[in-house]
Design a protein around this motif. Structure first.
Motif, PDB file in Angstrom:
ATOM      1  N   GLN A  23     -86.340 -30.853   6.074  1.00  0.00           N
ATOM      2  CA  GLN A  23     -86.131 -30.539   4.858  1.00  0.00           C
ATOM      3  C   GLN A  23     -84.696 -30.860   4.311  1.00  0.00           C
ATOM      4  OE1 GLN A  23     -87.252 -26.524   3.599  1.00  0.00           O
ATOM      5  NE2 GLN A  23     -86.273 -26.643   1.541  1.00  0.00           N
ATOM      6  N   ASN A  24     -83.784 -30.287   5.225  1.00  0.00           N
ATOM      7  CA  ASN A  24     -82.462 -30.442   4.843  1.00  0.00           C
ATOM      8  C   ASN A  24     -81.580 -31.925   5.194  1.00  0.00           C
ATOM      9  OD1 ASN A  24     -81.247 -27.617   4.175  1.00  0.00           O
ATOM     10  ND2 ASN A  24     -82.841 -27.258   5.667  1.00  0.00           N
ATOM     11  N   LYS A  25     -82.229 -32.926   5.507  1.00  0.00           N
ATOM     12  CA  LYS A  25     -81.941 -34.203   6.068  1.00  0.00           C
ATOM     13  C   LYS A  25     -81.155 -34.903   4.834  1.00  0.00           C
ATOM     14  CE  LYS A  25     -86.157 -35.961   5.779  1.00  0.00           C
ATOM     15  NZ  LYS A  25     -87.494 -36.375   6.672  1.00  0.00           N
ATOM     16  N   VAL A  26     -81.594 -34.584   3.589  1.00  0.00           N
ATOM     17  CA  VAL A  26     -81.085 -35.545   2.377  1.00  0.00           C
ATOM     18  C   VAL A  26     -79.783 -34.879   2.095  1.00  0.00           C
ATOM     19  CG1 VAL A  26     -81.332 -35.657  -0.004  1.00  0.00           C
ATOM     20  CG2 VAL A  26     -83.455 -35.821   1.599  1.00  0.00           C
ATOM     21  N   SER A  27     -79.516 -33.521   1.961  1.00  0.00           N
ATOM     22  CA  SER A  27     -78.052 -33.127   1.531  1.00  0.00           C
ATOM     23  C   SER A  27     -76.914 -33.532   1.978  1.00  0.00           C
ATOM     24  CB  SER A  27     -78.175 -31.659   1.873  1.00  0.00           C
ATOM     25  OG  SER A  27     -79.173 -31.024   1.107  1.00  0.00           O
ATOM     26  N   PRO A  28     -76.847 -33.836   3.415  1.00  0.00           N
ATOM     27  CA  PRO A  28     -75.441 -34.332   3.830  1.00  0.00           C
ATOM     28  C   PRO A  28     -75.337 -35.968   3.799  1.00  0.00           C
ATOM     29  CG  PRO A  28     -77.007 -33.961   5.754  1.00  0.00           C
ATOM     30  CD  PRO A  28     -77.664 -33.538   4.510  1.00  0.00           C
ATOM     31  N   ILE A  29     -76.432 -36.416   3.379  1.00  0.00           N
ATOM     32  CA  ILE A  29     -76.268 -38.235   3.088  1.00  0.00           C
ATOM     33  C   ILE A  29     -76.682 -38.435   1.570  1.00  0.00           C
ATOM     34  CG2 ILE A  29     -76.722 -38.951   5.352  1.00  0.00           C
ATOM     35  CD1 ILE A  29     -79.671 -39.390   4.749  1.00  0.00           C
ATOM     36  N   MET A  30     -76.538 -37.417   0.828  1.00  0.00           N
ATOM     37  CA  MET A  30     -76.882 -37.618  -0.835  1.00  0.00           C
ATOM     38  C   MET A  30     -75.905 -38.745  -1.163  1.00  0.00           C
ATOM     39  SD  MET A  30     -78.592 -35.381  -2.675  1.00  0.00           S
ATOM     40  CE  MET A  30     -78.240 -33.872  -2.781  1.00  0.00           C
ATOM     41  N   ASN A  31     -74.634 -39.059  -0.902  1.00  0.00           N
ATOM     42  CA  ASN A  31     -73.934 -39.971  -1.465  1.00  0.00           C
ATOM     43  C   ASN A  31     -74.491 -41.515  -0.945  1.00  0.00           C
ATOM     44  OD1 ASN A  31     -72.868 -39.042   0.953  1.00  0.00           O
ATOM     45  ND2 ASN A  31     -71.154 -40.465   0.848  1.00  0.00           N
ATOM     46  N   ILE A  32     -74.939 -41.380   0.543  1.00  0.00           N
ATOM     47  CA  ILE A  32     -75.227 -42.651   0.931  1.00  0.00           C
ATOM     48  C   ILE A  32     -76.634 -43.003   0.106  1.00  0.00           C
ATOM     49  CG2 ILE A  32     -76.356 -43.872   2.856  1.00  0.00           C
ATOM     50  CD1 ILE A  32     -74.519 -41.983   4.619  1.00  0.00           C
ATOM     51  N   LEU A  33     -77.485 -41.967  -0.159  1.00  0.00           N
ATOM     52  CA  LEU A  33     -78.889 -42.211  -0.703  1.00  0.00           C
ATOM     53  C   LEU A  33     -78.560 -42.821  -2.197  1.00  0.00           C
ATOM     54  CD1 LEU A  33     -80.900 -39.246   0.613  1.00  0.00           C
ATOM     55  CD2 LEU A  33     -81.315 -41.766   1.329  1.00  0.00           C
ATOM     56  N   MET A  34     -77.677 -42.234  -2.767  1.00  0.00           N
ATOM     57  CA  MET A  34     -77.315 -42.625  -4.092  1.00  0.00           C
ATOM     58  C   MET A  34     -76.901 -44.082  -4.238  1.00  0.00           C
ATOM     59  SD  MET A  34     -75.826 -39.122  -6.082  1.00  0.00           S
ATOM     60  CE  MET A  34     -74.550 -38.782  -5.169  1.00  0.00           C
ATOM     61  N   GLU A  35     -76.186 -44.532  -3.464  1.00  0.00           N
ATOM     62  CA  GLU A  35     -75.583 -45.750  -3.296  1.00  0.00           C
ATOM     63  C   GLU A  35     -76.702 -46.739  -2.888  1.00  0.00           C
ATOM     64  OE1 GLU A  35     -72.094 -48.200  -0.768  1.00  0.00           O
ATOM     65  OE2 GLU A  35     -71.751 -46.041  -1.213  1.00  0.00           O
TER      66      GLU A  35
END
Length: 389
Positions: A23-35
């Motif tokens: 569930q939480n794997k997205v939060s710390p790489i939010m900037n990477i996913l947006m880019e």
């Protein structure tokens, strides 16, 4: 029986931790996913929080599922569904498919979030339930510690998909442990179901205290997941720290929170009025959350890393512990836990998209003010919680 109750509890908690890693794997790489995926803040926030939608839909049905097919089959189903969703997500860069995969993953948490506290309720009497529920209350923090600690290294070396593989590995190990060790107690030692009476879901969900607790839970997870979704970017921008260093500091925060949750669980076994801890904690949680989104001083940020997790652990630990007692009768305890999960998941679902919209339109300071307002409201709502037995 005592040793077995703890073995079952720890294995079930580990399953929850594994699903929380997913569930939480997205939060710390939010900037990477947006880019990488070329998506705006609110869409990235949706990727983080959409996971909770299935949790809302399954919260009450999960209770019926557990009673019909049993704990073991329900847990295996939860872990397998999550692994299917993870495998779909890891092989796509299409945002729509990725969102669908997150919904499938959410099936697992929707079940396990009812299953594990129900198991604890079965194995422990109410007066001894504080410590195991406190340990269960740390499931999200343990997962957040893991993903924030490893996300920088893994994503830099193998890309964002590496966090998906990490979650899959945890789920596979959990599946083995669950099959080997998790079981229900014998009927004469089951503290949840004292009789063979037929459980009426419609009657069970009429508990005002359960519904009140769910509203308080909604407010908590809205704040907590708004924090975890955006604090990396805010503290990095404000302090000048590198993203990887900030992630390590947040990992430290959640590592500290694990010990707070266990300590609070121990305290909950000693105090009579457990709800007062959450009432008091909510006020301070609002103030500390406000400070977290208002400071750019590295020294103050380091101080908040040790203060914030105390109150982030206190509220859910109390809620998980008292939720079964808000049911109209002991046989309805699983429904009360399911009702609590509706609030927890709804707050999670709404958190990142709404707080992301506020940030884009009013700046980071807006999240701080949200903490203050919701801290007061959460305290007032919690004060209305009463026990039915």
């Amino acid at each position: 029986m005592k040793n077995k109750s703890w073995i079952v509890t720890l294995c079930a908690v580990f399953s929850g931790v594994s699903l929380a890693v997913v569930q939480n794997k997205v939060s710390p790489i939010m900037n990477i996913l947006m880019e990488t995926l070329n998506i705006p803040m609110n869409t990235a926030g949706l990727l983080s929080s959409i996971f909770a939608m299935v949790g809302i839909l399954l919260a009450i049905p999960a209770s019926s599922l557990i009673s019909k097919i049993g704990v073991k089959k329900s847990g295996v189903l939860a872990l397998c569904m999550t692994m299917v969703g993870t495998l779909i997500g890891v092989f796509t860069t299409n945002v729509t498919i990725l969102i669908v995969s997150r919904l499938i993953e959410g099936t697992g948490v929707g079940i396990i979030a009812v299953l594990t506290p129900s198991l604890i309720t079965m194995w422990f009497p109410s007066e001894k339930r504080g410590l195991p529920m406190g340990i269960w209350g740390s499931w999200m923090m343990i997962a957040q510690t893991i993903v924030f600690l490893l996300s920088g290294f893994l994503s830099e070396k193998w890309g964002w998909q590496s966090l998906w593989w990490l979650g899959l590995a945890f789920c596979l190990l959990s599946l083995v442990l669950f099959v080997l060790f998790v079981t229900e107690p014998e009927p004469e030692h089951n503290y949840m179901s004292k009789s063979d009476e037929k459980i009426s879901t419609m009657q069970a969900i009429k508990s005002k205290s359960s519904l009140t607790l769910a509203v308080g839970a909604l407010i908590f997870t809205f704040c907590s997941f708004s924090f975890v979704s955006w604090i990396t970017l805010f503290w990095s921008n404000g302090t000048g720290w590198e993203i990887a260093y900030t992630q390590k500091m947040i990992s430290l925060l959640y590592f500290i929170e694990i010990f707070y949750a266990v300590g609070i669980g121990y305290v909950l076994n000693k105090v009579k009025n457990r709800v007062n801890l959450a009432i008091f904690g909510y006020i301070l949680y609002g103030i500390v959350g406000f400070l977290c989104f208002h400071t750019s001083s590295p020294a103050l940020v380091m101080t908040l890393i040790f203060i914030y997790p105390l109150f982030d652990a206190m509220i859910p630990s109390v809620y998980w512990t008292v939720a079964p007692q808000t049911a109209l009768k002991p046989a309805y305890a699983a429904i009360a836990i399911g009702t609590l999960n509706i609030g927890l998941n709804l707050g999670t679902l709404l958190s990142a998209p709404i707080s992301g919209w506020f940030v884009e339109n009013f700046g980071w300071v807006s999240i701080g003010y949200i903490f203050i307002v919701l801290g007061v409201i959460g305290s007032l709502i919690t004060s209305r919680v009463k026990f039915n037995f």
